[in-house]
Enzyme design. Structure first.
Site, PDB file in Angstrom:
ATOM      1  N   ARG A 245       0.843  -1.199   0.000  1.00 29.49           N
ATOM      2  CA  ARG A 245       0.000   0.000   0.000  1.00 29.49           C
ATOM      3  C   ARG A 245       0.876   1.246   0.000  1.00 29.49           C
ATOM      4  O   ARG A 245       1.573   1.515   0.985  1.00 29.49           O
ATOM      5  CB  ARG A 245      -0.930  -0.027   1.211  1.00 29.49           C
ATOM      6  N   HIS A 249      -4.485   4.341   4.053  1.00 32.72           N
ATOM      7  CA  HIS A 249      -5.649   3.451   3.945  1.00 32.72           C
ATOM      8  C   HIS A 249      -6.839   4.200   3.354  1.00 32.72           C
ATOM      9  O   HIS A 249      -7.549   3.698   2.497  1.00 32.72           O
ATOM     10  CB  HIS A 249      -5.991   2.922   5.343  1.00 32.72           C
ATOM     11  N   TYR A 258       2.891   4.351  11.459  1.00 25.56           N
ATOM     12  CA  TYR A 258       3.091   2.899  11.494  1.00 25.56           C
ATOM     13  C   TYR A 258       3.801   2.323  10.272  1.00 25.56           C
ATOM     14  O   TYR A 258       4.349   1.237  10.327  1.00 25.56           O
ATOM     15  CB  TYR A 258       1.746   2.173  11.712  1.00 25.56           C
TER      16      TYR A 258
END
Ligand SMILES: Cc1ncc(C[n+]2csc(CCOP(=O)(O)OP(=O)(O)O)c2C)c(N)n1
Ligand SMILES: [Mg+2]
Length: 335
Positions: A245, A249, A258
């Site tokens: 990714r 998100h 993170y």
């Protein structure tokens, strides 16, 4: 029966049987449309013109490659990550933009396009896709179904139930997992102890294929084989398309706390659309003028889409009460 292999077409500079110049450009057009949809949507979100938006930047190869391996009769069951995949079936951009604006005009009749509603609960559409595919088989029809979901969905009960049922019933369905290695902030290492997600297919008794999700033609090839198997009565296939990714998100997420930023930057450099463009240029199929025309066409479709979406009158708030409550809570009416 079980095939687990990382396969590449673009990097190996392979050409695919039965895929001509026109097909290559059709796939390119679809990728550009999806990329443009995604990049414009992020801007529209930042301008407050659509709501929270699930970015699919660098997922276009998985979506366009697999969708092009389907026939129009085949059903698509998207998750929020594939919100715009219906554009490839003729759903107008305005409709999908409406969906992200929370407007009732964002819902279509699935039977008009053979595209189910965008699924937000993780994995719950997997049994729906399996059921539809099984129904097609019972009726003696040749259509199959594809369900798109993420790596995180493979930990959900609905996924397990759907996958098992698909194999037992030999339903003509493709379980297409976009393994972008993150479920919001949960890394794949915290999601499973299986070496690969494709390994899970072994437990269900169906073929599992692992493919490079950044290679649109590898995705196309893997899906085409799965579709052929499904049509011939060979039952379901699990496809794990591997990527990383490269965007948050969704617009409500700040992944810097993170994610591995260096890895994100590396992924961005090798993003799927640029990879495909380089391949097409090498083949002599794509040049500057054609690329500019295709991109301008997609940009215009999006401009027209947002104009159409914003011209739609606001929905009647009464709709909330009409379909959700027999006795609306009084505090909601007051609000
Ligand atoms: C049943 C359910 N549980 C929790 C959520 C909240 N949620 C939204 S996205 C997400 C992560 C999903 O990750 P993944 O399946 O890898 O898909 P991706 O977003 O990476 O495409 C979660 C847990 C949800 N939408 N549905
Ligand atoms: Mg994921």
């Amino acid at each position: 029966m079980i095939e687990v292999a990382q396969r590449s077409v673009i990097d190996e500079e392979r050409e695919l049987d039965g895929v001509g110049e026109q097909d290559l450009l059709d796939i390119y057009r679809s990728m550009v449309l999806l990329r443009t949809y995604d990049e414009r949507s992020l801007v529209y979100h930042r301008q407050g013109r659509i709501g929270t938006y699930a970015i699919f930047w660098n997922h276009e190869a998985m979506q366009a490659g697999s969708a092009h391996a389907l026939a129009d009769e085949d059903w698509i069951f998207p998750s929020y990550r594939e919100s715009a995949i219906g554009l490839l079936r003729g759903i107008p951009p305005a409709t999908v933009l409406h969906w992200w604006r929370g407007h009732p005009a964002g819902w279509w009749n699935p039977a008009d396009y053979n595209v189910a509603s965008i699924c937000v609960p993780i994995g719950t559409h997997v049994p729906h896709a399996v059921g539809l595919a099984w129904g097609k088989k019972l009726k003696g029809e040749s259509a199959c179904a594809i369900a798109y979901f993420g790596d995180g969905a493979t930990s959900e009960g609905a996924f397990h139930e759907g996958a098992n049922f698909a194999a037992v019933m030999q339903a003509p369905v493709i379980l297409f997992c976009n393994n972008n290695q993150w479920a919001i902030s949960t890394p794949i290492s915290a999601q499973t102890r299986a070496e690969t997600l494709a390994d899970k297919a072994v437990g269900y008794g169906m073929p599992g294929v692992r493919v490079d999700g950044g290679d649109v033609l590898a995705v196309y090839e893997a899906t085409r084989e799965a579709v052929e198997r499904a049509r011939k009565g060979g039952g379901p296939t699990f496809i794990e398309a591997l990527s990383y990714r490269a965007a948050p998100h969704a617009t409500a997420d700040d992944p810097r706390v993170y994610i591995d930023i260096a890895r994100v930057e590396a992924e961005k450099k090798n993003e799927c659309l640029g990879r495909y463009e380089r391949y097409l240029r090498k083949l002599g199929v794509l040049g500057d003028d054609l690329e500019a025309d295709i991109k301008a066409e997609a940009a215009e479709a999006m401009r027209a889409g947002i104009a159409a979406a914003e011209a739609e009158p606001d929905p009647d708030p009464e709709l909330v009460f009409e379909n959700a409550y027999v006795h609306p809570p009084p505090n909601m009416r007051d609000g």
